[in-house]
Design a protein around this motif. Structure first.
Motif, PDB file in Angstrom:
ATOM      1  N   ILE A 173       0.848  -1.194   0.000  1.00  0.00           N
ATOM      2  CA  ILE A 173       0.000   0.000   0.000  1.00  0.00           C
ATOM      3  C   ILE A 173       0.881   1.240   0.000  1.00  0.00           C
ATOM      4  O   ILE A 173       1.457   1.630   1.023  1.00  0.00           O
ATOM      5  CB  ILE A 173      -0.921  -0.001   1.233  1.00  0.00           C
ATOM      6  N   SER A 174       0.988   1.879  -1.146  1.00  0.00           N
ATOM      7  CA  SER A 174       1.902   3.021  -1.256  1.00  0.00           C
ATOM      8  C   SER A 174       1.442   4.205  -0.416  1.00  0.00           C
ATOM      9  O   SER A 174       2.271   4.941   0.130  1.00  0.00           O
ATOM     10  CB  SER A 174       2.060   3.438  -2.723  1.00  0.00           C
ATOM     11  N   ALA A 175       0.139   4.424  -0.285  1.00  0.00           N
ATOM     12  CA  ALA A 175      -0.350   5.553   0.499  1.00  0.00           C
ATOM     13  C   ALA A 175       0.045   5.441   1.969  1.00  0.00           C
ATOM     14  O   ALA A 175       0.162   6.452   2.675  1.00  0.00           O
ATOM     15  CB  ALA A 175      -1.868   5.661   0.380  1.00  0.00           C
ATOM     16  N   GLN A 176       0.266   4.225   2.434  1.00  0.00           N
ATOM     17  CA  GLN A 176       0.611   3.988   3.841  1.00  0.00           C
ATOM     18  C   GLN A 176       2.024   3.434   4.014  1.00  0.00           C
ATOM     19  O   GLN A 176       2.416   3.069   5.125  1.00  0.00           O
ATOM     20  CB  GLN A 176      -0.413   3.027   4.455  1.00  0.00           C
ATOM     21  N   ASN A 177       2.766   3.339   2.897  1.00  0.00           N
ATOM     22  CA  ASN A 177       4.153   2.828   2.918  1.00  0.00           C
ATOM     23  C   ASN A 177       4.230   1.450   3.578  1.00  0.00           C
ATOM     24  O   ASN A 177       5.094   1.175   4.410  1.00  0.00           O
ATOM     25  CB  ASN A 177       5.076   3.817   3.629  1.00  0.00           C
ATOM     26  N   ILE A 178       3.341   0.571   3.180  1.00  0.00           N
ATOM     27  CA  ILE A 178       3.273  -0.778   3.744  1.00  0.00           C
ATOM     28  C   ILE A 178       3.689  -1.806   2.694  1.00  0.00           C
ATOM     29  O   ILE A 178       3.106  -1.873   1.609  1.00  0.00           O
ATOM     30  CB  ILE A 178       1.852  -1.095   4.250  1.00  0.00           C
ATOM     31  N   GLY A 179       4.715  -2.588   2.989  1.00  0.00           N
ATOM     32  CA  GLY A 179       5.064  -3.761   2.203  1.00  0.00           C
ATOM     33  C   GLY A 179       5.668  -3.515   0.833  1.00  0.00           C
ATOM     34  O   GLY A 179       5.737  -4.442   0.020  1.00  0.00           O
ATOM     35  N   LEU A 180       6.124  -2.307   0.551  1.00  0.00           N
ATOM     36  CA  LEU A 180       6.592  -1.998  -0.801  1.00  0.00           C
ATOM     37  C   LEU A 180       7.897  -2.717  -1.133  1.00  0.00           C
ATOM     38  O   LEU A 180       8.046  -3.281  -2.227  1.00  0.00           O
ATOM     39  CB  LEU A 180       6.747  -0.482  -0.963  1.00  0.00           C
ATOM     40  N   GLY A 181       8.844  -2.705  -0.226  1.00  0.00           N
ATOM     41  CA  GLY A 181      10.106  -3.400  -0.470  1.00  0.00           C
ATOM     42  C   GLY A 181       9.919  -4.888  -0.624  1.00  0.00           C
ATOM     43  O   GLY A 181      10.526  -5.524  -1.500  1.00  0.00           O
ATOM     44  N   GLU A 182       9.063  -5.468   0.215  1.00  0.00           N
ATOM     45  CA  GLU A 182       8.803  -6.903   0.138  1.00  0.00           C
ATOM     46  C   GLU A 182       8.139  -7.278  -1.188  1.00  0.00           C
ATOM     47  O   GLU A 182       8.453  -8.299  -1.800  1.00  0.00           O
ATOM     48  CB  GLU A 182       7.900  -7.337   1.299  1.00  0.00           C
ATOM     49  N   CYS A 183       7.216  -6.428  -1.657  1.00  0.00           N
ATOM     50  CA  CYS A 183       6.534  -6.727  -2.908  1.00  0.00           C
ATOM     51  C   CYS A 183       7.475  -6.552  -4.103  1.00  0.00           C
ATOM     52  O   CYS A 183       7.412  -7.324  -5.065  1.00  0.00           O
ATOM     53  CB  CYS A 183       5.309  -5.831  -3.061  1.00  0.00           C
ATOM     54  N   ALA A 184       8.352  -5.547  -4.044  1.00  0.00           N
ATOM     55  CA  ALA A 184       9.343  -5.377  -5.115  1.00  0.00           C
ATOM     56  C   ALA A 184      10.215  -6.620  -5.246  1.00  0.00           C
ATOM     57  O   ALA A 184      10.568  -7.039  -6.354  1.00  0.00           O
ATOM     58  CB  ALA A 184      10.196  -4.146  -4.832  1.00  0.00           C
ATOM     59  N   GLN A 185      10.542  -7.237  -4.123  1.00  0.00           N
ATOM     60  CA  GLN A 185      11.357  -8.449  -4.143  1.00  0.00           C
ATOM     61  C   GLN A 185      10.609  -9.594  -4.830  1.00  0.00           C
ATOM     62  O   GLN A 185      11.206 -10.367  -5.590  1.00  0.00           O
ATOM     63  CB  GLN A 185      11.747  -8.841  -2.718  1.00  0.00           C
ATOM     64  N   ILE A 186       9.302  -9.697  -4.592  1.00  0.00           N
ATOM     65  CA  ILE A 186       8.504 -10.738  -5.252  1.00  0.00           C
ATOM     66  C   ILE A 186       8.508 -10.526  -6.763  1.00  0.00           C
ATOM     67  O   ILE A 186       8.651 -11.481  -7.540  1.00  0.00           O
ATOM     68  CB  ILE A 186       7.060 -10.737  -4.700  1.00  0.00           C
ATOM     69  N   VAL A 187       8.376  -9.271  -7.196  1.00  0.00           N
ATOM     70  CA  VAL A 187       8.404  -8.974  -8.630  1.00  0.00           C
ATOM     71  C   VAL A 187       9.749  -9.379  -9.222  1.00  0.00           C
ATOM     72  O   VAL A 187       9.817 -10.000 -10.290  1.00  0.00           O
ATOM     73  CB  VAL A 187       8.126  -7.478  -8.877  1.00  0.00           C
ATOM     74  N   LYS A 188      10.822  -9.037  -8.540  1.00  0.00           N
ATOM     75  CA  LYS A 188      12.161  -9.388  -9.013  1.00  0.00           C
ATOM     76  C   LYS A 188      12.293 -10.905  -9.173  1.00  0.00           C
ATOM     77  O   LYS A 188      12.822 -11.406 -10.174  1.00  0.00           O
ATOM     78  CB  LYS A 188      13.211  -8.860  -8.035  1.00  0.00           C
ATOM     79  N   GLU A 189      11.802 -11.649  -8.199  1.00  0.00           N
ATOM     80  CA  GLU A 189      11.889 -13.108  -8.249  1.00  0.00           C
ATOM     81  C   GLU A 189      11.065 -13.674  -9.407  1.00  0.00           C
ATOM     82  O   GLU A 189      11.483 -14.629 -10.067  1.00  0.00           O
ATOM     83  CB  GLU A 189      11.408 -13.700  -6.920  1.00  0.00           C
ATOM     84  N   MET A 190       9.896 -13.100  -9.663  1.00  0.00           N
ATOM     85  CA  MET A 190       9.066 -13.588 -10.768  1.00  0.00           C
ATOM     86  C   MET A 190       9.760 -13.351 -12.111  1.00  0.00           C
ATOM     87  O   MET A 190       9.683 -14.179 -13.017  1.00  0.00           O
ATOM     88  CB  MET A 190       7.693 -12.908 -10.744  1.00  0.00           C
ATOM     89  N   LEU A 191      10.436 -12.215 -12.254  1.00  0.00           N
ATOM     90  CA  LEU A 191      11.164 -11.938 -13.488  1.00  0.00           C
ATOM     91  C   LEU A 191      12.360 -12.883 -13.643  1.00  0.00           C
ATOM     92  O   LEU A 191      12.598 -13.436 -14.725  1.00  0.00           O
ATOM     93  CB  LEU A 191      11.630 -10.483 -13.501  1.00  0.00           C
ATOM     94  N   GLU A 192      13.088 -13.066 -12.578  1.00  0.00           N
ATOM     95  CA  GLU A 192      14.263 -13.942 -12.632  1.00  0.00           C
ATOM     96  C   GLU A 192      13.868 -15.374 -12.951  1.00  0.00           C
ATOM     97  O   GLU A 192      14.616 -16.100 -13.623  1.00  0.00           O
ATOM     98  CB  GLU A 192      15.024 -13.863 -11.317  1.00  0.00           C
ATOM     99  N   LYS A 193      12.707 -15.781 -12.499  1.00  0.00           N
ATOM    100  CA  LYS A 193      12.208 -17.129 -12.787  1.00  0.00           C
ATOM    101  C   LYS A 193      12.079 -17.360 -14.293  1.00  0.00           C
ATOM    102  O   LYS A 193      12.205 -18.491 -14.770  1.00  0.00           O
ATOM    103  CB  LYS A 193      10.851 -17.305 -12.087  1.00  0.00           C
ATOM    104  N   ARG A 194      11.859 -16.283 -15.046  1.00  0.00           N
ATOM    105  CA  ARG A 194      11.727 -16.370 -16.508  1.00  0.00           C
ATOM    106  C   ARG A 194      13.035 -16.055 -17.240  1.00  0.00           C
ATOM    107  O   ARG A 194      13.047 -15.834 -18.438  1.00  0.00           O
ATOM    108  CB  ARG A 194      10.657 -15.399 -16.998  1.00  0.00           C
TER     109      ARG A 194
END
Length: 452
Positions: free
Chosen positions: A31-52
């Motif tokens: 949740i960007s408006a509340q600065n919640i979980g952004l770094g953790e979610c960016a890491q998930i995106v990175k992992e999904m890209l690397e998987k491909r």
């Protein structure tokens, strides 16, 4: 067009497995408006890209990190894909039929905060690449992803990121974050976005709230002060009263007006879906409504806050009042200039005590409806949907497409899996699984045909 039987078969057989990946992505609050979980979610995106097989990196900004990924393909042509991993706050929680961050599938839909806006669009596109890699072992062209974490808060740092990474983001065309079908199940190609300037106006008239019997007749009231200031922004005829607000705006082209005439009348659809009894400015519907909806700048009070708002009564004179206000902008209106004009207007009206906090903004931008890349998107859709894709010159909403169109000089096309009842930004946000699969099939065709 190439036969896509093998790719379609792969997507149909592996849908459930891919949806598990989407569930993991949605389950991570971001949740960007509340600065919640952004770094953790960016890491998930990175992992999904690397998987491909993508080379992926998380790049810091003054706000949320940006994820960039790139995988080389057989052709030198490069397709840039923009998505965002941040989501809206889930409140009001009591209106959700299932917890917003525990994605649930029921009746052919997946529910969860951010599942439509915008997490499913990213995973369905990766799913399409999975099918291509399964068939060919390589991508037919270079593919780059840029996935940001501040889209829901006006992408405050994205424009600077693009300007600082022009070589990294260099491409031949761009696919935008969203798209989908309208109420007729017709796929829509949205060619542009209005800009936005979002501000918070606030005033503090006392050091503390005061008993209204004591201060009502002798102390300044912050709530009234703000109401009077807001009242100066727009007339009852809906015309915005800030001097210079409409100066230099670029009207729609004849081609854009021609495209608008071809679109269906949405008056009855809006009345049924949103409970609208009548439209402002005496508009009845038809082409007038369609044009007014997207080609006219706006001034909208999005929220008001002052004093006591709980149950029952509390006789209090509020010390502070605030309002969230957004201005939707059309081409040639720049957010920073709107803030300056707003400041000058409030000062001239005697409201120099009203504080302005600029919360973010971006200019409007549109892609040429006759660009060859747009034709490719439209032509490949014909193999998937029961009706031809229709061109919409621009939509009323906003997004950070300006630097992609004007700095990177790219045609920006929309395609996706949205539907009218997706409830993005609202409780029970959802996607339809049939449209999720269709988008993956469409995406696979776009990538392969683009490489030619």
């Amino acid at each position: 067009m190439t036969t896509y039987r093998q790719i379609d078969s792969y997507l149909e057989k592996n849908l459930d497995q891919n949806l598990e990946e989407l569930k993991r992505y949605v389950a991570q609050p971001s949740i960007s408006a509340q600065n919640i979980g952004l770094g953790e979610c960016a890491q998930i995106v990175k992992e999904m890209l690397e998987k491909r097989g993508f080379t992926a990196m998380i790049k810091s900004t003054a706000g949320a990190p940006v994820v960039f990924g790139e995988r080389k393909g057989k052709s030198d042509k490069t397709l840039l894909i923009y998505n965002h991993y941040d989501v809206q706050p889930p409140e009001p929680l009591e209106l959700w039929e299932s917890p917003p961050f525990i994605p649930e599938i029921r009746d052919g839909k997946m529910y969860g905060r951010g599942v439509s806006d915008d997490k499913s669009h990213l995973t369905s596109r990766l799913f399409a690449l999975d099918a291509i890699l399964d068939e060919d072992g390589e991508l037919p062209c270079n593919v780059k992803f840029i996935v940001e974490g501040e889209e829901e808060t006006s992408s405050v740092h994205l424009h600077d990121f693009v300007r600082e990474n022009m070589d990294l983001l260099k491409a031949d065309a761009c696919i935008w974050e969203f798209g989908g079908v309208d109420h007729r199940e017709v796929p829509m190609q949205y060619l542009g976005l209005r800009g936005i300037c979002y501000v918070e106006l606030s005033v503090e008239s006392l050091g503390t709230d005061v008993h209204s019997g004591l201060g009502g007749s002798i102390f300044p009231n912050a709530a009234w002060r703000l109401v009077w200031a807001l009242n100066s922004l727009k007339g009852k005829d809906e015309r915005i009263l800030i001097p210079g607000f409409y100066d230099g705006i670029i009207p729609p082209t004849e081609r854009e007006l021609e495209l608008m005439k071809k679109l269906p009348d949405v008056a009855d659809e809006y009345k049924n879906r949103f409970g609208v009894k009548e439209f402002i400015k005496g508009i009845k519907g038809g082409n007038e409504l369609k044009i007014e909806e997207v080609f006219t700048p706006t001034c909208t009070i999005c929220g008001l806050n002052s004093g006591y708002q709980g149950p029952g009564s509390k006789t209090v004179q509020p010390a502070r009042a605030s309002a969230k206000v957004d201005f939707r902008l059309v081409p040639a209106q720049m957010p920073e200039e709107i803030v300056k004009k707003l400041r000058a207007h409030l000062d001239a009206q005697g409201f120099s005590d009203i504080k302005i906090d600029f919360l973010g903004g971006e200019p409007a931008a549109r892609t040429n409806p006759d660009d060859p890349f747009i034709k490719l998107i439209v032509d490949t859709a014909a193999d998937i949907y029961d009706a031809p894709m229709e061109l919409v010159p621009t939509v009323g909403g906003s997004g950070p497409n300006y630097p992609f169109v004007h700095d990177l000089n790219l045609p920006v096309a929309t395609m996706g899996l949205g539907h009218p009842d997706t409830r993005a930004h609202a409780p029970n946000e959802n996607i339809r699984l049939d449209l999720y699969l269709k988008h993956a099939k469409h995406m696979a065709r776009v990538v392969k045909e683009f490489a030619k």
